[in-house]
Structure formats: C-alpha cells, structure tokens
Write a protein that holds these residues in place. Structure first.
Motif, PDB file in Angstrom:
ATOM      1  N   SER A  20       0.809  -1.215   0.000  1.00  0.00           N
ATOM      2  CA  SER A  20       0.000   0.000   0.000  1.00  0.00           C
ATOM      3  C   SER A  20       0.848   1.275   0.000  1.00  0.00           C
ATOM      4  CB  SER A  20      -0.911   0.020   1.227  1.00  0.00           C
ATOM      5  OG  SER A  20      -0.146   0.161   2.414  1.00  0.00           O
ATOM      6  N   GLY A  21       2.123   1.149   0.311  1.00  0.00           N
ATOM      7  CA  GLY A  21       2.992   2.314   0.371  1.00  0.00           C
ATOM      8  C   GLY A  21       3.056   2.956   1.747  1.00  0.00           C
ATOM      9  N   MET A  22       2.400   2.363   2.737  1.00  0.00           N
ATOM     10  CA  MET A  22       2.388   2.937   4.082  1.00  0.00           C
ATOM     11  C   MET A  22       3.767   2.896   4.740  1.00  0.00           C
ATOM     12  SD  MET A  22      -0.676   4.064   5.029  1.00  0.00           S
ATOM     13  CE  MET A  22      -0.718   3.987   6.792  1.00  0.00           C
ATOM     14  N   VAL A  28       3.528   8.778   2.607  1.00  0.00           N
ATOM     15  CA  VAL A  28       2.700   9.165   3.755  1.00  0.00           C
ATOM     16  C   VAL A  28       2.691  10.680   3.913  1.00  0.00           C
ATOM     17  CG1 VAL A  28       2.496   9.026   6.271  1.00  0.00           C
ATOM     18  CG2 VAL A  28       3.013   6.970   4.947  1.00  0.00           C
ATOM     19  N   LEU A  29       3.861  11.315   3.830  1.00  0.00           N
ATOM     20  CA  LEU A  29       3.924  12.768   3.953  1.00  0.00           C
ATOM     21  C   LEU A  29       3.192  13.452   2.803  1.00  0.00           C
ATOM     22  CD1 LEU A  29       7.570  13.160   5.278  1.00  0.00           C
ATOM     23  CD2 LEU A  29       5.426  13.416   6.560  1.00  0.00           C
ATOM     24  N   GLY A  30       3.219  12.854   1.619  1.00  0.00           N
ATOM     25  CA  GLY A  30       2.438  13.378   0.497  1.00  0.00           C
ATOM     26  C   GLY A  30       0.948  13.317   0.775  1.00  0.00           C
ATOM     27  N   PHE A  31       0.518  12.275   1.472  1.00  0.00           N
ATOM     28  CA  PHE A  31      -0.893  12.158   1.849  1.00  0.00           C
ATOM     29  C   PHE A  31      -1.258  13.216   2.892  1.00  0.00           C
ATOM     30  CE2 PHE A  31      -3.877  10.387   5.021  1.00  0.00           C
ATOM     31  CZ  PHE A  31      -5.025  10.417   4.242  1.00  0.00           C
ATOM     32  N   GLY A  36      -0.461  21.252  -0.087  1.00  0.00           N
ATOM     33  CA  GLY A  36       0.549  21.274  -1.149  1.00  0.00           C
ATOM     34  C   GLY A  36       0.227  20.253  -2.226  1.00  0.00           C
ATOM     35  N   ARG A  37       1.174  19.360  -2.472  1.00  0.00           N
ATOM     36  CA  ARG A  37       1.001  18.320  -3.498  1.00  0.00           C
ATOM     37  C   ARG A  37       0.404  17.079  -2.853  1.00  0.00           C
ATOM     38  NH1 ARG A  37       6.197  17.640  -6.980  1.00  0.00           N
ATOM     39  NH2 ARG A  37       4.684  16.360  -8.059  1.00  0.00           N
ATOM     40  N   TRP A  38      -0.878  17.163  -2.559  1.00  0.00           N
ATOM     41  CA  TRP A  38      -1.580  16.096  -1.840  1.00  0.00           C
ATOM     42  C   TRP A  38      -1.676  14.830  -2.687  1.00  0.00           C
ATOM     43  CZ3 TRP A  38      -7.155  14.562  -1.765  1.00  0.00           C
ATOM     44  CH2 TRP A  38      -7.429  13.701  -0.710  1.00  0.00           C
ATOM     45  N   ASN A  39      -1.375  13.694  -2.054  1.00  0.00           N
ATOM     46  CA  ASN A  39      -1.492  12.386  -2.693  1.00  0.00           C
ATOM     47  C   ASN A  39      -2.599  11.622  -1.967  1.00  0.00           C
ATOM     48  OD1 ASN A  39      -1.275   9.776  -3.600  1.00  0.00           O
ATOM     49  ND2 ASN A  39       0.913   9.587  -3.255  1.00  0.00           N
ATOM     50  N   PRO A  40      -3.801  11.522  -2.545  1.00  0.00           N
ATOM     51  CA  PRO A  40      -4.932  10.924  -1.846  1.00  0.00           C
ATOM     52  C   PRO A  40      -4.945   9.393  -1.832  1.00  0.00           C
ATOM     53  CG  PRO A  40      -5.614  11.612  -4.025  1.00  0.00           C
ATOM     54  CD  PRO A  40      -4.178  12.049  -3.857  1.00  0.00           C
ATOM     55  N   SER A  41      -3.950   8.752  -2.402  1.00  0.00           N
ATOM     56  CA  SER A  41      -4.006   7.292  -2.554  1.00  0.00           C
ATOM     57  C   SER A  41      -4.112   6.551  -1.218  1.00  0.00           C
ATOM     58  CB  SER A  41      -2.801   6.792  -3.351  1.00  0.00           C
ATOM     59  OG  SER A  41      -1.599   7.056  -2.654  1.00  0.00           O
ATOM     60  N   LEU A  42      -3.496   7.069  -0.173  1.00  0.00           N
ATOM     61  CA  LEU A  42      -3.563   6.371   1.107  1.00  0.00           C
ATOM     62  C   LEU A  42      -4.944   6.474   1.753  1.00  0.00           C
ATOM     63  CD1 LEU A  42      -0.075   7.000   2.720  1.00  0.00           C
ATOM     64  CD2 LEU A  42      -0.887   5.042   1.434  1.00  0.00           C
ATOM     65  N   ALA A  43      -5.750   7.417   1.305  1.00  0.00           N
ATOM     66  CA  ALA A  43      -7.119   7.497   1.820  1.00  0.00           C
ATOM     67  C   ALA A  43      -7.870   6.208   1.482  1.00  0.00           C
ATOM     68  CB  ALA A  43      -7.846   8.707   1.234  1.00  0.00           C
ATOM     69  N   VAL A  93       1.184  14.142  15.343  1.00  0.00           N
ATOM     70  CA  VAL A  93       2.329  15.026  15.117  1.00  0.00           C
ATOM     71  C   VAL A  93       3.563  14.202  14.766  1.00  0.00           C
ATOM     72  CG1 VAL A  93       3.928  16.614  16.274  1.00  0.00           C
ATOM     73  CG2 VAL A  93       1.465  16.936  16.504  1.00  0.00           C
ATOM     74  N   GLY A  94       3.785  13.121  15.500  1.00  0.00           N
ATOM     75  CA  GLY A  94       4.922  12.249  15.193  1.00  0.00           C
ATOM     76  C   GLY A  94       4.816  11.648  13.805  1.00  0.00           C
ATOM     77  N   TRP A  95       3.609  11.242  13.431  1.00  0.00           N
ATOM     78  CA  TRP A  95       3.379  10.673  12.095  1.00  0.00           C
ATOM     79  C   TRP A  95       3.660  11.717  11.028  1.00  0.00           C
ATOM     80  CZ3 TRP A  95      -1.796   9.671   9.313  1.00  0.00           C
ATOM     81  CH2 TRP A  95      -1.643   8.690   8.330  1.00  0.00           C
ATOM     82  N   GLY A  96       3.199  12.947  11.276  1.00  0.00           N
ATOM     83  CA  GLY A  96       3.397  14.023  10.307  1.00  0.00           C
ATOM     84  C   GLY A  96       4.849  14.452  10.174  1.00  0.00           C
ATOM     85  N   ILE A  97       5.594  14.413  11.263  1.00  0.00           N
ATOM     86  CA  ILE A  97       6.997  14.820  11.214  1.00  0.00           C
ATOM     87  C   ILE A  97       7.852  13.748  10.541  1.00  0.00           C
ATOM     88  CG2 ILE A  97       9.059  15.220  12.637  1.00  0.00           C
ATOM     89  CD1 ILE A  97       7.197  16.633  14.644  1.00  0.00           C
ATOM     90  N   ALA A  98       7.651  12.501  10.935  1.00  0.00           N
ATOM     91  CA  ALA A  98       8.523  11.419  10.471  1.00  0.00           C
ATOM     92  C   ALA A  98       8.001  10.695   9.236  1.00  0.00           C
ATOM     93  CB  ALA A  98       8.728  10.411  11.592  1.00  0.00           C
ATOM     94  N   GLY A  99       6.689  10.699   9.049  1.00  0.00           N
ATOM     95  CA  GLY A  99       6.120   9.921   7.950  1.00  0.00           C
ATOM     96  C   GLY A  99       5.959   8.448   8.302  1.00  0.00           C
ATOM     97  N   PHE A 100       6.166   8.129   9.575  1.00  0.00           N
ATOM     98  CA  PHE A 100       6.030   6.749  10.059  1.00  0.00           C
ATOM     99  C   PHE A 100       5.040   6.706  11.213  1.00  0.00           C
ATOM    100  CE2 PHE A 100      10.614   6.065   8.718  1.00  0.00           C
ATOM    101  CZ  PHE A 100      10.344   5.088   7.778  1.00  0.00           C
ATOM    102  N   CYS A 101       4.329   5.618  11.317  1.00  0.00           N
ATOM    103  CA  CYS A 101       3.670   5.253  12.559  1.00  0.00           C
ATOM    104  C   CYS A 101       4.263   3.888  12.926  1.00  0.00           C
ATOM    105  CB  CYS A 101       2.147   5.270  12.438  1.00  0.00           C
ATOM    106  SG  CYS A 101       1.406   4.142  11.271  1.00  0.00           S
TER     107      CYS A 101
END
Length: 136
Positions: A20-22, A28-31, A36-43, A93-101
C-alpha cells in the motif's frame, strides 16, 4: 498454534503495508500534505482498513472467545478523555513529522531504513519514558 497464527497475521499486515505504500515516508507525507502536493491514494488504503476492521469488530463483539479459543480483548470504554485526545495528537504530530507510525516503521526497519531505525529508537525511548511516568 496462536503464535503461528500471530506470525502469519503480522506477516500479512507487513506485506499489506509494503504494497500500500504505508512504509514509504514520502508517500505518507504526500498524503498528509493537504495544502501542497496532496497524494490521496492512502485514503483508499485507510478506507479499506476501516471497513475490514469494522467487520472484524462486529463479529468479535458477538463472541466471548476467538477462533483459537483465546479470550476476546475488546476495549470496554468508549469514553473520550483528555489523555486519549492528547495521545492521539502526539501520535499524529509524530506521524506528520517522520512519515512513520509504529507498524510501518517496523516494516521499514526490517528493510534496513536508517530513518526507520532512528524513529523506532525514539519510539522505544518514548514508551520507556511513558512507563516510568505511569508508574509514579
């Protein structure tokens, strides 16, 4: 038997995160970049995950034991507390900063990602600090 089933489920989960690219922080940061350059695929990934989980929880609520004979462990409380909201915000916030959960970070760590190793080390340190504070 429960250990084997747990391993297979974890493996399936990890493969799903990869496909899935997660496990890719850039995706993830694109999502998360809705301005900005939103990537809706993870939705679509999240919608699919919520649908599967909803079905699973609906079935689980009707049972006392799992298919392996283990007790069901479903949270009894639906109460939204300040602690829950603050924890959710910290997670976001952690997810948004790092791009990881946590799940995708462990998958990326298994792939040898240096960024994931830093994230996982910080995650473990955060859990240790939480445990110490919780014991006080």
């Amino acid at each position: 038997m429960a250990t084997v089933v747990s391993f297979v489920c974890g493996l399936l989960f990890g493969i799903g995160l990869l496909l899935s690219g997660m496990a890719n922080p850039a995706k993830v940061l694109g999502f998360l970049d809705i301005a900005g350059r939103w990537n809706p695929s993870l939705a679509f990934v999240m919608i699919g995950a919520v649908a599967v989980a909803a079905i699973g929880f609906a079935i689980a609520r009707r049972r006392d034991r799992s298919l392996l004979g283990l007790p069901m462990q479903i949270p009894a409380s639906a109460h939204i507390t300040r602690r829950l909201v603050l924890g959710s915000c910290a997670f976001g916030v952690g997810w948004g900063i790092a791009g990881f959960c946590p799940g995708p970070a462990l998958v990326a760590l298994g792939l040898g990602s240096a960024k994931a190793s830093v994230f996982v080390a910080a995650m473990i340190a955060g859990m240790a600090v939480f445990e110490r504070l919780e014991r006080r």
